[in-house]
Motif scaffolding. Structure first.
Motif, short mmCIF file in Angstrom:
data_model
loop_
_atom_site.label_atom_id
_atom_site.label_comp_id
_atom_site.label_asym_id
_atom_site.label_seq_id
_atom_site.Cartn_x
_atom_site.Cartn_y
_atom_site.Cartn_z
N SER A 116 4.63 5.81 -5.45
CA SER A 116 5.08 5.55 -6.83
C SER A 116 4.97 6.77 -7.72
N LYS B 96 3.99 1.43 -1.12
CA LYS B 96 4.68 1.49 -2.42
C LYS B 96 3.83 2.24 -3.44
N GLU B 97 2.54 1.89 -3.45
CA GLU B 97 1.63 2.49 -4.42
C GLU B 97 1.50 3.99 -4.19
N ARG B 98 1.42 4.39 -2.92
CA ARG B 98 1.24 5.81 -2.60
C ARG B 98 2.48 6.63 -2.97
N GLN C 57 0.83 -1.21 0.00
CA GLN C 57 0.00 0.00 0.00
C GLN C 57 0.86 1.26 0.00
#
Length: 745
Positions: free
Chosen positions: A707, A703-705, A701
């Motif tokens: 990216s 990582k996505e924020r 979660q």
């Protein structure tokens, strides 16, 4: 030579080695007769030789031998003429040789941080590029005569207030870009024989025992091969100083400190090889001096003429409404007003004060050139007190004349080593005189003698102002020749003239308190500050009028793209569009169009002075290089030029830009920040290796924020130090994981 030096070191006793670490007298080093080692003689000063065999040889104090008093550094810098400064340096070198001087204690390349510094007249500029170019030319000139120089005062000696104890608190970037750059340029370009450390502390450490300054930067990084000498009395702890790179303590003798060196070596506190290195450096300078140890004569009249030419080239025409100047045949009478017309203000006080070989009196020189014009004199003022009778007499004579020429300025004692000025004002009796004369005479010309800016709140009523600076012993004839148009003024300001003292960037941080002065304005001194704050000064940096006009055109570059360590030539044309032969100073500034750090709106990176006859046009070419595009990046500890676009600005002053063009720069060197547990996530993510390591341990979660570099999450989370992620990740990251990442990076 090296073999001879090594042989001498082996033959010396420990006591003899230590004895060479301090002077033998006020102006000389020690001799070791047993080994045939003679003494070196050194003396002041930056605008003429100030020497006496005895330091204080008269009941009234110091009295030096007669020497040519050239314009002070603040004046010479306004000439923007490196060839002229070289000539002056060479002439002073000749006079050193005539007196048996081996080392001249000059030039001073400290920055003009505040207009109040008592020694500003000894320094060149508020800009490190200009100061460096002037200083290098002066060193080249003096040393061409086989006389050494001492580059001073190293470093951050920008006020006289508590100069022997004050700590200049300055950040690394500001230190490198502003306060060390001129020193660096002179050391690398001209190789002065000696560098003089300053009295003050830098960030809490005395300059005389500052290893970072004297050894790490000066000797190791810049490759300085000469000796570091102390300013007179600047030594604090002699052993710390020697270890830090202070080679010679002046003045001398200093038997107690010599003995401390001996004891430190014997006890093992000081490595004898460190002492040997100091002696080695000293002997190298000594033998250089002995190569040109013969006395020379010099032509006093020839040097006086050079002093006059230097003064003419340095004077700045600040205002000339209605082309009041130059004076010509339409003028039938002139009132010359002010005691400075007969007792000229031509130099400052302290260690730069010269006993001149002769002095040109302004009033006398005006009479010589008046060609039938009726010239009368009025004293106007005397000392500092307002004398109503003197003012009334001056006003009456001014009213009856066609033109009034007022000589005013910072009188003797106002600008000197040892203390700063209290304000930027002229003496009140002079201000009163100027206002009263201008009220009755619309054709009033002010000739202003000052080594640093003054407030000019009466300026609207004065149609013409000529800044003569502290222009040396020939200033009187130089002023007269400029007034009568025998030569067109061509000097330009080497420092900004603010409207008032409060406008100066150092105002809130001068003179300091509790033993510290905070350089809170950082890199924004002088025009850098006025540009960034959009504050209009009285007169901008690089400003100066002429008796003619110039047209700039045809800006072009040798290439559109610079790559890595490439150089690029900027060319343009200048045409004299007036009817008087004159010189113009073209100034080149560089403006980065984008940067990750705060940078000045523009910075001076080149200039050329050209002579043009009426209607004549010439091409001017100036070379720029990577360093000219750079700022000092504290993350990498070096000057960095960012890839991107840079605007090249060509101007007649810092605020009179005539031509603009854009170049591109590509830096192929990969810069990596030093990443730690305290570095923000954004820095880790911007580093290729750091990003890969970080992403390998972050929960999906998060990582996505992170990216998307432009996401709202990045703006918030990106500023969080890596160490904080132990708490923020709710246990997904641990102290051990953070430590492992730091070790891997």
């Amino acid at each position: 030579m090296n073999d001879k030096i090594e042989k001498l070191i082996k033959e010396m006793t420990l006591e003899e080695k230590a004895s060479l670490c301090s002077g033998g007298g006020f102006w000389n080093t020690k001799a070791i007769e047993r080994l045939g080692i003679p003494q070196i003689i050194m003396t002041d000063g930056p605008n003429g030789v100030r020497y006496s065999e005895n330091a204080f040889d008269s009941p009234n104090g110091f009295k030096s031998k007669p020497a040519t008093c050239f314009p002070t550094a603040s004046a010479l810098a306004s000439s923007w003429d490196v060839d002229l400064v070289y000539e002056v340096g060479r002439a002073i070198g000749e006079e050193c040789r005539s007196m048996g001087i081996h080392i001249l204690l000059a030039p001073g390349v400290n920055m003009k941080r505040t207009p109040l510094c008592g020694r500003n007249f000894e320094y060149y500029s508020e800009d490190p590029f200009l100061a460096g170019e002037m200083g290098a030319a002066f060193v080249d000139g003096v040393q061409s005569m086989g006389v050494g120089t001492s580059l001073k005062h190293f470093a951050c000696n920008n006020e006289e207030y508590q100069r022997m104890s004050i700590s200049s608190e300055v950040d690394e970037r500001t230190l490198r870009e502003i306060y060390l750059t001129a020193f660096e340029k002179v050391v690398k370009k001209s190789k002065p024989w000696t560098v003089m450390c300053s009295y003050n502390k830098i960030n809490g450490t005395y300059a005389s025992e500052n290893k970072k300054l004297l050894t790490d930067i000066l000797k190791n990084e810049w490759g300085f091969e000469g000796i570091v000498i102390s300013d007179w009395g600047a030594t604090n702890d002699r052993i710390k100083g020697l270890e830090a790179g202070l080679d010679l303590e002046m003045p001398g003798p200093s038997p107690m400190n010599d003995q401390k060196i001996v004891e430190a070596v014997k006890s093992g506190k000081l490595d004898e090889e460190k002492l040997n290195e100091t002696v080695r450096r000293y002997l190298n300078v000594l033998f250089k001096a002995l190569e040109n140890d013969t006395r020379l004569d010099y032509d006093k009249e020839k040097h006086h003429e050079l002093a006059r030419r230097a003064a003419e080239e340095s004077m700045v025409l600040l205002k000339n409404e209605g082309r009041l100047l130059p004076l010509n045949g339409r003028i039938k009478s002139i009132a010359v007003i002010g005691s400075a017309a007969k007792e000229p203000i031509y130099q400052g006080g302290g260690s730069a004060q010269v006993t001149p070989t002769k002095i040109d009196i302004p009033f006398d020189e005006i009479q010589k050139l008046s060609q039938g014009i009726d010239v009368i004199y009025a004293e106007g003022y005397k000392g500092f007190d307002i004398d109503e009778n003197l003012i009334v007499d001056a006003v009456e004579k001014a009213e009856k004349s066609d033109v009034a020429v007022i000589f005013a300025g910072l009188v003797r004692g106002m600008e000197s080593e040892g203390y700063d000025r209290r304000d930027m004002r002229l003496p009140q009796n002079q201000v009163e005189l100027i206002k009263r004369v201008a009220a009755v005479q619309k054709n009033t010309i002010l000739v202003l003698a000052a080594g640093s800016p003054v407030e000019l709140d009466f300026i609207d009523n004065i149609p013409a102002i000529l800044l003569s600076h502290l222009a040396g012993q020939a200033s009187g004839s130089a002023v007269a020749r400029v007034l009568f148009g025998k030569v067109s003024p061509c000097g330009k300001l080497a420092e900004t003239y603010p409207v008032r003292l409060e406008d100066n960037p150092s105002y809130l941080n001068y003179p300091g308190e509790d033993g510290k002065v905070i350089y809170g304005e950082r890199i924004y001194i002088g025009y850098r500050y006025y540009d960034k704050k959009h504050i209009k000064p009285r007169f901008p940096f690089g400003y100066g009028l002429s008796y003619t006009s110039f047209e700039y055109s045809n800006l072009r570059f040798s290439k559109d793209m610079m790559v890595d360590d490439d150089k690029l030539t900027v060319s343009f044309d200048i045409r004299n569009t007036g009817d008087i032969a004159a010189k113009e100073i073209a100034e080149l500034y560089i403006k980065p169009l984008s940067s990750k750090v705060s940078r000045p709106e523009k910075e001076l990176k080149g200039f050329k002075k050209v002579f043009l006859n009426p209607g004549e046009s010439k091409t001017v070419s100036i070379e720029i290089e990577k360093r000219d595009l750079s700022y000092f990046d504290t993350s990498y500890g070096e000057f960095v030029a960012e890839s991107g676009e840079y605007e090249i600005l060509i101007g007649s002053s810092s605020q009179d830009i005539r031509l603009k063009g854009i170049i591109k720069y590509q830096n192929n060197k990969v810069y990596r920040k030093h990443l730690t547990a305290d570095s923000p996530l954004k820095d880790w993510l911007e580093d290729e290796k750091g990003r890969a390591l970080l992403m390998s341990v972050l929960p999906p979660q998060m990582k996505e924020r992170l990216s998307n570099a432009n996401s709202e999450a990045m703006w918030f989370i990106g500023s969080i130090p890596l160490r904080k992620m132990v708490m923020m990740s709710r246990g997904a990251l641990t102290d051990d994981i953070i430590d492992r990442l730091v070790k891997q990076i």
